[in-house]
Motif scaffolding. Structure first.
Motif, PDB file in Angstrom:
ATOM      1  N   MET A   1       1.219  -1.359   0.241  1.00 35.88           N
ATOM      2  CA  MET A   1      -0.072  -0.577   0.177  1.00 35.88           C
ATOM      3  C   MET A   1       0.730   1.436   0.015  1.00 35.88           C
ATOM      4  SD  MET A   1      -2.830  -1.440   2.685  1.00 35.88           S
ATOM      5  CE  MET A   1      -3.748  -0.393   2.676  1.00 35.88           C
ATOM      6  N   ALA A   2       1.748   1.674   1.051  1.00 37.92           N
ATOM      7  CA  ALA A   2       2.927   2.112   0.906  1.00 37.92           C
ATOM      8  C   ALA A   2       3.378   3.007  -0.459  1.00 37.92           C
ATOM      9  CB  ALA A   2       3.811   2.151   2.172  1.00 37.92           C
ATOM     10  N   PHE A   3       4.249   1.569  -1.175  1.00 38.05           N
ATOM     11  CA  PHE A   3       4.425   1.165  -2.195  1.00 38.05           C
ATOM     12  C   PHE A   3       3.583   2.470  -3.181  1.00 38.05           C
ATOM     13  CE2 PHE A   3       4.912  -0.242  -6.771  1.00 38.05           C
ATOM     14  CZ  PHE A   3       5.930   0.345  -7.061  1.00 38.05           C
ATOM     15  N   HIS A   4       2.143   1.944  -3.819  1.00 37.39           N
ATOM     16  CA  HIS A   4       1.533   2.584  -4.464  1.00 37.39           C
ATOM     17  C   HIS A   4       0.941   3.934  -4.713  1.00 37.39           C
ATOM     18  CE1 HIS A   4       0.415  -1.468  -6.784  1.00 37.39           C
ATOM     19  NE2 HIS A   4       0.481  -2.244  -5.352  1.00 37.39           N
ATOM     20  N   LEU A   5       0.839   4.241  -2.787  1.00 33.84           N
ATOM     21  CA  LEU A   5       0.835   5.541  -2.533  1.00 33.84           C
ATOM     22  C   LEU A   5       2.346   6.430  -2.700  1.00 33.84           C
ATOM     23  CD1 LEU A   5      -0.786   4.597   0.754  1.00 33.84           C
ATOM     24  CD2 LEU A   5      -2.159   5.694  -1.191  1.00 33.84           C
ATOM     25  N   ALA A   6       2.799   5.936  -3.059  1.00 32.49           N
ATOM     26  CA  ALA A   6       4.036   6.701  -3.032  1.00 32.49           C
ATOM     27  C   ALA A   6       4.556   6.922  -4.837  1.00 32.49           C
ATOM     28  CB  ALA A   6       6.242   5.693  -2.565  1.00 32.49           C
ATOM     29  N   CYS A   7       4.249   5.975  -5.400  1.00 35.03           N
ATOM     30  CA  CYS A   7       4.073   5.981  -6.732  1.00 35.03           C
ATOM     31  C   CYS A   7       2.968   7.068  -7.325  1.00 35.03           C
ATOM     32  CB  CYS A   7       3.575   4.561  -7.107  1.00 35.03           C
ATOM     33  SG  CYS A   7       4.815   3.317  -7.966  1.00 35.03           S
ATOM     34  N   ALA A   8       1.527   7.213  -6.537  1.00 37.10           N
ATOM     35  CA  ALA A   8       0.580   8.047  -7.130  1.00 37.10           C
ATOM     36  C   ALA A   8       1.248   9.186  -7.206  1.00 37.10           C
ATOM     37  CB  ALA A   8      -0.736   8.023  -5.821  1.00 37.10           C
ATOM     38  N   PHE A   9       2.683   9.807  -5.902  1.00 38.78           N
ATOM     39  CA  PHE A   9       2.790  11.241  -5.905  1.00 38.78           C
ATOM     40  C   PHE A   9       4.291  11.527  -7.452  1.00 38.78           C
ATOM     41  CE2 PHE A   9       1.657  10.538  -1.807  1.00 38.78           C
ATOM     42  CZ  PHE A   9       1.144  12.443  -1.876  1.00 38.78           C
ATOM     43  N   GLN A  10       3.740  10.263  -8.415  1.00 33.94           N
ATOM     44  CA  GLN A  10       4.949  10.277  -9.424  1.00 33.94           C
ATOM     45  C   GLN A  10       4.026  11.190 -10.484  1.00 33.94           C
ATOM     46  OE1 GLN A  10       8.347  10.028  -8.431  1.00 33.94           O
ATOM     47  NE2 GLN A  10       6.987   9.143  -6.471  1.00 33.94           N
ATOM     48  N   ASP A  11       2.742  11.863 -10.588  1.00 31.52           N
ATOM     49  CA  ASP A  11       2.511  12.060 -11.392  1.00 31.52           C
ATOM     50  C   ASP A  11       2.816  13.904 -11.982  1.00 31.52           C
ATOM     51  OD1 ASP A  11       0.420  13.338  -9.644  1.00 31.52           O
ATOM     52  OD2 ASP A  11      -0.771  12.483 -10.013  1.00 31.52           O
TER      53      ASP A  11
ATOM     54  N   PHE B   1     -18.489  -5.328   6.768  1.00 32.87           N
ATOM     55  CA  PHE B   1     -16.994  -4.545   6.754  1.00 32.87           C
ATOM     56  C   PHE B   1     -16.357  -4.304   7.279  1.00 32.87           C
ATOM     57  CE2 PHE B   1     -19.975  -1.633   8.197  1.00 32.87           C
ATOM     58  CZ  PHE B   1     -18.819  -0.831   9.140  1.00 32.87           C
ATOM     59  N   GLN B   2     -14.934  -4.128   6.378  1.00 34.34           N
ATOM     60  CA  GLN B   2     -13.685  -3.301   7.418  1.00 34.34           C
ATOM     61  C   GLN B   2     -13.287  -1.870   6.994  1.00 34.34           C
ATOM     62  OE1 GLN B   2     -10.964  -6.423   7.114  1.00 34.34           O
ATOM     63  NE2 GLN B   2     -11.305  -6.874   9.539  1.00 34.34           N
ATOM     64  N   VAL B   3     -13.151  -0.969   7.684  1.00 33.09           N
ATOM     65  CA  VAL B   3     -12.808   0.110   6.847  1.00 33.09           C
ATOM     66  C   VAL B   3     -11.258   0.719   7.305  1.00 33.09           C
ATOM     67  CG1 VAL B   3     -14.521   1.281   7.265  1.00 33.09           C
ATOM     68  CG2 VAL B   3     -13.210   2.462   5.424  1.00 33.09           C
ATOM     69  N   PHE B   4     -10.307   1.725   7.215  1.00 28.71           N
ATOM     70  CA  PHE B   4      -9.608   2.448   7.686  1.00 28.71           C
ATOM     71  C   PHE B   4      -9.769   3.653   6.543  1.00 28.71           C
ATOM     72  CE2 PHE B   4      -5.124  -0.221   6.904  1.00 28.71           C
ATOM     73  CZ  PHE B   4      -5.301   1.100   6.643  1.00 28.71           C
ATOM     74  N   VAL B   5      -9.183   4.959   6.549  1.00 29.00           N
ATOM     75  CA  VAL B   5      -9.778   6.165   5.734  1.00 29.00           C
ATOM     76  C   VAL B   5      -8.589   6.740   7.170  1.00 29.00           C
ATOM     77  CG1 VAL B   5     -10.835   5.519   4.299  1.00 29.00           C
ATOM     78  CG2 VAL B   5     -11.015   7.063   6.752  1.00 29.00           C
ATOM     79  N   THR B   6      -7.362   7.059   6.248  1.00 26.38           N
ATOM     80  CA  THR B   6      -6.317   8.715   6.457  1.00 26.38           C
ATOM     81  C   THR B   6      -6.068   9.655   5.344  1.00 26.38           C
ATOM     82  OG1 THR B   6      -3.867   8.808   7.687  1.00 26.38           O
ATOM     83  CG2 THR B   6      -4.222   6.819   6.088  1.00 26.38           C
ATOM     84  N   LEU B   7      -5.288  10.812   5.687  1.00 26.20           N
ATOM     85  CA  LEU B   7      -4.653  11.768   4.981  1.00 26.20           C
ATOM     86  C   LEU B   7      -3.159  11.455   4.664  1.00 26.20           C
ATOM     87  CD1 LEU B   7      -6.910  14.457   4.898  1.00 26.20           C
ATOM     88  CD2 LEU B   7      -7.049  12.836   3.502  1.00 26.20           C
ATOM     89  N   VAL B   8      -2.283  11.268   3.410  1.00 24.96           N
ATOM     90  CA  VAL B   8      -0.805  11.290   3.199  1.00 24.96           C
ATOM     91  C   VAL B   8      -0.599  12.006   2.195  1.00 24.96           C
ATOM     92  CG1 VAL B   8       0.602   9.605   2.378  1.00 24.96           C
ATOM     93  CG2 VAL B   8      -1.256   8.116   4.007  1.00 24.96           C
ATOM     94  N   SER B   9       0.769  13.159   2.815  1.00 27.31           N
ATOM     95  CA  SER B   9       1.099  13.825   2.259  1.00 27.31           C
ATOM     96  C   SER B   9       1.848  13.415   1.420  1.00 27.31           C
ATOM     97  CB  SER B   9       1.615  14.979   2.863  1.00 27.31           C
ATOM     98  OG  SER B   9       2.221  14.562   3.900  1.00 27.31           O
ATOM     99  N   ARG B  10       2.355  14.312   0.809  1.00 30.80           N
ATOM    100  CA  ARG B  10       4.116  13.780  -0.506  1.00 30.80           C
ATOM    101  C   ARG B  10       4.997  13.936   0.855  1.00 30.80           C
ATOM    102  NH1 ARG B  10       5.345  14.828  -5.556  1.00 30.80           N
ATOM    103  NH2 ARG B  10       3.921  15.840  -6.281  1.00 30.80           N
TER     104      ARG B  10
END
Lengths: 196, 85
Positions: A136-146, A165-174
């Motif tokens: 998940m961390a890898f894909h999130l880091a990739c998302a900033f590459q745009d 159901f299961q859910v968690f959400v957070t906000l991730v900065s660059r």
């Protein structure tokens, strides 16, 4: 100085609990009642997170263009798929439901959140076998590459059955995503909260 | 007709998941789309399915829905004249 951990919201109650949370804390988005469980879970958790961090919806054009949504789950839209299939299972009672059909894609939850908040950045939903903080961390880091994304509403949202159901959400900065090891550690803490 | 109108309102509330709305909240002459109940295009498709499933009315031309779904009164009138079940 130790770095402050990411704020997050984790929920894993029954569907009725989501409706109760919606009525108590949100209440101004009737479209909620039409959503499938996956979207309801992602929507409510996001609303609670934004309240928790005090983020307002009156943001600048620049901000709404740079806010992405990246969610992960293991069963994709299986729950909605099953509900829809029930409407086409019996050839003598064959009435395909358009309202159920529109939720037979897992990324609809990202759209529901984006529409509510007017966010216009990238949206994606990855299917993983199980919650995996490193991936998940890898894909999130990739998302900033745009080059456009400056922050991401990220998390895990999964619904196996209508009340499950299961859910968690957070906000991730660059900056958060630049240290993938630290980010993976934060995500692991959230994953550990899924079953509490 | 009154009975059909009440039944129709109950069916619409159920099929469109209008959780916070009661039959008496729906004005018989108010537009179902746009201002009235604020329904959208997916709701329109659900109403077409409802008419076929519950009243045996198959709309050959979905564009006709715009006229038929003008209000509860118009819809009920159309159902009463065209129902096969």
């Amino acid at each position: 100085m130790e770095r402050r951990g990411l704020d997050f919201v984790a929920l894993n109650q029954g569907n009725a609990q989501l409706t109760e949370l919606y009525r108590t804390h949100i209440g101004d988005w009737p479209k909620f009642y039409k959503m499938d469980t996956l979207s309801k879970a992602g929507f409510v958790a996001t609303e609670l997170l934004l309240k928790k961090v005090g983020e307002c919806r009156c943001s600048s054009e620049e901000f709404i263009r740079s806010r992405a949504i990246v969610l992960f789950g293991s069963t994709a839209s299986l729950c909605a798929d099953r509900n829809y299939q029930e409407t086409i299972q019996d050839k003598d009672n064959y009435y395909p439901s358009p309202a159920l059909f529109v939720y037979t894609l897992p990324n609809i939850v990202t759209g529901e959140i984006a529409i509510r908040n007017h966010w216009r950045g990238e949206t994606s939903f990855y299917v993983l076998e199980e919650p995996d903080a490193s991936q998940m961390a890898f894909h999130l880091a990739c998302a900033f590459q745009d080059g456009d994304t400056e922050s991401i509403l990220a998390g895990w949202v999964d619904s196996r059955m209508n009340d499950d159901f299961q859910v968690f959400v957070t906000l991730v900065s660059r900056e958060d995503a630049a240290d993938t090891e630290w980010l993976a550690g934060q995500l692991q803490l959230m994953i550990n909260n899924l079953n509490k | 007709m009154e009975e059909l109108i009440l039944k129709l309102k109950q069916e619409i509330i159920e099929v469109l998941n209008l959780e916070d709305i009661k039959p008496e909240d729906i004005d018989n002459d108010a537009p179902l789309f746009g201002e009235g109940l604020g329904l959208d295009s997916i709701d329109a498709l659900e109403l077409i399915v409802l008419m076929e499933k519950n009243y045996g009315i198959k709309l050959q031309d979905p564009a006709k829905g715009k006229e038929i779904f003008k209000s509860i009164n118009v819809m009920a009138d159309y159902i009463q004249k065209n129902r096969t079940r």
